[in-house]
Design an enzyme around this catalytic site. Structure first.
Site, PDB file in Angstrom:
ATOM      1  N   GLU A  29      -6.695  -3.158  -7.611  1.00  0.00           N
ATOM      2  CA  GLU A  29      -5.808  -2.434  -8.527  1.00  0.00           C
ATOM      3  C   GLU A  29      -6.179  -2.823  -9.950  1.00  0.00           C
ATOM      4  O   GLU A  29      -7.079  -3.639 -10.169  1.00  0.00           O
ATOM      5  CB  GLU A  29      -4.338  -2.757  -8.237  1.00  0.00           C
ATOM      6  CG  GLU A  29      -3.990  -4.213  -8.454  1.00  0.00           C
ATOM      7  CD  GLU A  29      -2.533  -4.557  -8.139  1.00  0.00           C
ATOM      8  OE1 GLU A  29      -1.666  -3.684  -8.260  1.00  0.00           O
ATOM      9  OE2 GLU A  29      -2.281  -5.731  -7.799  1.00  0.00           O
ATOM     10  N   ARG A  71      12.242 -30.869 -15.508  1.00  0.00           N
ATOM     11  CA  ARG A  71      10.958 -30.434 -14.950  1.00  0.00           C
ATOM     12  C   ARG A  71      10.605 -31.197 -13.675  1.00  0.00           C
ATOM     13  O   ARG A  71      10.467 -32.421 -13.684  1.00  0.00           O
ATOM     14  CB  ARG A  71       9.841 -30.605 -15.979  1.00  0.00           C
ATOM     15  CG  ARG A  71       8.537 -29.954 -15.524  1.00  0.00           C
ATOM     16  CD  ARG A  71       7.449 -30.016 -16.586  1.00  0.00           C
ATOM     17  NE  ARG A  71       6.270 -29.278 -16.140  1.00  0.00           N
ATOM     18  CZ  ARG A  71       5.366 -29.770 -15.293  1.00  0.00           C
ATOM     19  NH1 ARG A  71       5.484 -31.001 -14.840  1.00  0.00           N
ATOM     20  NH2 ARG A  71       4.337 -29.019 -14.908  1.00  0.00           N
ATOM     21  N   LEU A 121       0.181  -4.755  -5.890  1.00  0.00           N
ATOM     22  CA  LEU A 121       1.602  -4.507  -6.094  1.00  0.00           C
ATOM     23  C   LEU A 121       1.883  -3.067  -5.638  1.00  0.00           C
ATOM     24  O   LEU A 121       1.140  -2.149  -5.997  1.00  0.00           O
ATOM     25  CB  LEU A 121       1.955  -4.648  -7.576  1.00  0.00           C
ATOM     26  CG  LEU A 121       3.434  -4.428  -7.871  1.00  0.00           C
ATOM     27  CD1 LEU A 121       4.252  -5.643  -7.441  1.00  0.00           C
ATOM     28  CD2 LEU A 121       3.659  -4.164  -9.350  1.00  0.00           C
ATOM     29  N   LYS A 152       6.155  -9.256  -7.705  1.00  0.00           N
ATOM     30  CA  LYS A 152       5.987  -8.982  -9.147  1.00  0.00           C
ATOM     31  C   LYS A 152       6.389 -10.221  -9.939  1.00  0.00           C
ATOM     32  O   LYS A 152       7.430 -10.271 -10.596  1.00  0.00           O
ATOM     33  CB  LYS A 152       6.785  -7.731  -9.553  1.00  0.00           C
ATOM     34  CG  LYS A 152       6.270  -7.103 -10.848  1.00  0.00           C
ATOM     35  CD  LYS A 152       6.773  -5.690 -10.993  1.00  0.00           C
ATOM     36  CE  LYS A 152       6.519  -5.107 -12.369  1.00  0.00           C
ATOM     37  NZ  LYS A 152       5.112  -4.982 -12.741  1.00  0.00           N
ATOM     38  N   TYR A 170       9.740 -10.064 -12.577  1.00  0.00           N
ATOM     39  CA  TYR A 170      10.116  -9.117 -13.617  1.00  0.00           C
ATOM     40  C   TYR A 170       9.999  -7.695 -13.099  1.00  0.00           C
ATOM     41  O   TYR A 170       9.432  -7.453 -12.021  1.00  0.00           O
ATOM     42  CB  TYR A 170       9.248  -9.311 -14.868  1.00  0.00           C
ATOM     43  CG  TYR A 170       7.824  -8.807 -14.743  1.00  0.00           C
ATOM     44  CD1 TYR A 170       6.894  -9.476 -13.954  1.00  0.00           C
ATOM     45  CD2 TYR A 170       7.410  -7.646 -15.395  1.00  0.00           C
ATOM     46  CE1 TYR A 170       5.597  -9.013 -13.842  1.00  0.00           C
ATOM     47  CE2 TYR A 170       6.107  -7.173 -15.280  1.00  0.00           C
ATOM     48  CZ  TYR A 170       5.206  -7.864 -14.509  1.00  0.00           C
ATOM     49  OH  TYR A 170       3.919  -7.403 -14.375  1.00  0.00           O
ATOM     50  N   ARG A 201      12.713  -3.263  -5.611  1.00  0.00           N
ATOM     51  CA  ARG A 201      11.523  -4.134  -5.639  1.00  0.00           C
ATOM     52  C   ARG A 201      11.866  -5.485  -6.269  1.00  0.00           C
ATOM     53  O   ARG A 201      11.373  -6.526  -5.837  1.00  0.00           O
ATOM     54  CB  ARG A 201      10.375  -3.445  -6.387  1.00  0.00           C
ATOM     55  CG  ARG A 201       9.058  -4.232  -6.291  1.00  0.00           C
ATOM     56  CD  ARG A 201       7.883  -3.470  -6.869  1.00  0.00           C
ATOM     57  NE  ARG A 201       8.042  -3.249  -8.293  1.00  0.00           N
ATOM     58  CZ  ARG A 201       7.224  -2.505  -9.029  1.00  0.00           C
ATOM     59  NH1 ARG A 201       6.174  -1.910  -8.471  1.00  0.00           N
ATOM     60  NH2 ARG A 201       7.427  -2.349 -10.312  1.00  0.00           N
TER      61      ARG A 201
HETATM   62  N1  PLP Z   1      -0.134  -3.171 -10.344  1.00  0.00           N
HETATM   63  C1  PLP Z   1       0.161  -4.156 -11.221  1.00  0.00           C
HETATM   64  C2  PLP Z   1      -0.602  -5.436 -11.140  1.00  0.00           C
HETATM   65  C3  PLP Z   1       1.166  -3.972 -12.180  1.00  0.00           C
HETATM   66  O1  PLP Z   1       1.465  -4.973 -13.038  1.00  0.00           O
HETATM   67  C4  PLP Z   1       1.843  -2.731 -12.236  1.00  0.00           C
HETATM   68  C5  PLP Z   1       2.901  -2.495 -13.226  1.00  0.00           C
HETATM   69  O2  PLP Z   1       3.276  -3.348 -13.980  1.00  0.00           O
HETATM   70  C6  PLP Z   1       1.490  -1.733 -11.318  1.00  0.00           C
HETATM   71  C7  PLP Z   1       0.516  -1.991 -10.382  1.00  0.00           C
HETATM   72  C8  PLP Z   1       2.183  -0.402 -11.338  1.00  0.00           C
HETATM   73  O3  PLP Z   1       3.487  -0.528 -10.850  1.00  0.00           O
HETATM   74  P1  PLP Z   1       4.633   0.516 -11.295  1.00  0.00           P
HETATM   75  O4  PLP Z   1       4.126   1.879 -10.935  1.00  0.00           O
HETATM   76  O5  PLP Z   1       5.815   0.110 -10.500  1.00  0.00           O
HETATM   77  O6  PLP Z   1       4.797   0.343 -12.772  1.00  0.00           O
END
Ligand code: PLP
Length: 286
Positions: free
Chosen positions: A182, A100, A207, A149, A33, A52
């Site tokens: 993070e 499935r 991420l 993501k 997503y 991304r």
């Molecule tokens: N880290 C995680 C786990 C996230 O889910 C997100 C955003 O959804 C971010 C960092 C920040 O990413 P962005 O700046 O692209 O929104």
């Protein structure tokens, strides 16, 4: 006004928007997503978000649901139909619907695409940025490829709920070495007593946030030194400032970690400045 969602080729009322029971996103979290900010009706940093998205799809060997130009059209149309001026647009691509079975379905299985948009009040973000937020720390129990993501977000969901129950806005994951990776849906930053910005390197342990990437350019223009390195919970508690970044919150100052004040417990000038300047550096599409 009723909300509209895009689901596999059709714009449908939000309340009727549904996917097949054997959609692999639903059964296996087999999908990816993106979330993009909408500001004054424009998509912010769409190019970087779609880059991304392409990368996430490639890493999981899911075919794109449509061309980039077509996807941009769907994103803009979803924003338009929902009359979103300021808010977020969400897109999700899964490996499609199939009987499935864990292994990939037949090659001709079409990927599934869902797009939603919703308004957000910029004044609410501004208020949070003025007060600052609290975070808690939790063990990082996620898989080793959080650079993708993926919609597989169970540890993030549990961490966010734990934060909410503790009266905090975000949870910071801490790895086995005691370092902050993070947030559950944000990147984590601190400002050292020497004034350097520190954030974890974008390897497979976080991420690579689009907001994070753009903030690097903001920091450079402000003459701020950025150190991409690990930092511990203890170092964060000694920091002058801390903040989180994401497309939905841009920059939000962190004034408490696990109930302890960061710096003087007030919003600091660096986070405030980065937030103010962010949109001078972000790309606003049409
Ligand atoms: N880290 C995680 C786990 C996230 O889910 C997100 C955003 O959804 C971010 C960092 C920040 O990413 P962005 O700046 O692209 O929104």
């Amino acid at each position: 006004m009723s909300r509209i969602a895009y689901v596999n080729g059709r714009y449908v009322p939000h309340r009727d928007a549904s996917v097949h029971v054997e959609d692999r996103g639903y059964q296996f979290a087999d999908g990816v997503y993106e979330v993009c900010e909408v500001r004054a009706g424009r998509l912010i940093d769409a190019r970087l978000h779609l880059d991304r998205l392409d990368r996430s799809l490639r890493e999981l060997r899911i075919a794109p649901a449509m061309s980039r130009a077509a996807l941009l059209t769907v994103l803009r149309e979803t924003v338009r139909r929902n009359r979103v001026r300021d808010g977020l647009v969400y897109m999700q691509v899964t490996r499609g619907a199939a009987r499935r079975d864990h292994a990939f379905p037949a090659a001709q299985t079409a990927p599934a695409l869902v797009v939603t948009a919703r308004a957000a009040d910029p004044a609410q973000g501004a208020r949070l940025a003025e007060s600052g937020i609290a975070v808690i720390t939790v063990p990082d129990t996620r898989w080793a490829r959080v650079d993708i993501k993926s919609v597989s977000l169970l540890p993030n969901v549990l961490a966010k709920q734990q934060a909410k129950e503790a009266g905090a806005r975000e949870a910071w994951f801490v790895d086995a070495a005691g370092n902050v990776t993070e947030g559950a849906s944000t990147n984590a930053w601190i400002v050292t007593s020497a004034g350097a910005l520190v954030t974890r390197p974008a390897d497979s342990g976080i991420l690579r946030g689009i907001t994070r990437t753009v903030l690097m350019a903001v920091a450079a223009s402000e003459g701020l030194r950025v150190e991409e390195r690990a930092f511990s919970r203890a170092e964060a508690l000694e920091a002058r400032e801390a903040f989180i970044s994401s497309a939905s919150g841009i920059v939000l100052p962190v004034v408490r970690i696990d109930g302890q004040a960061v710096g003087d417990g007030k919003v600091g000038p660096v986070a405030r400045r980065l937030r103010t300047r962010f949109h001078d550096f972000a790309e606003a599409g049409s």
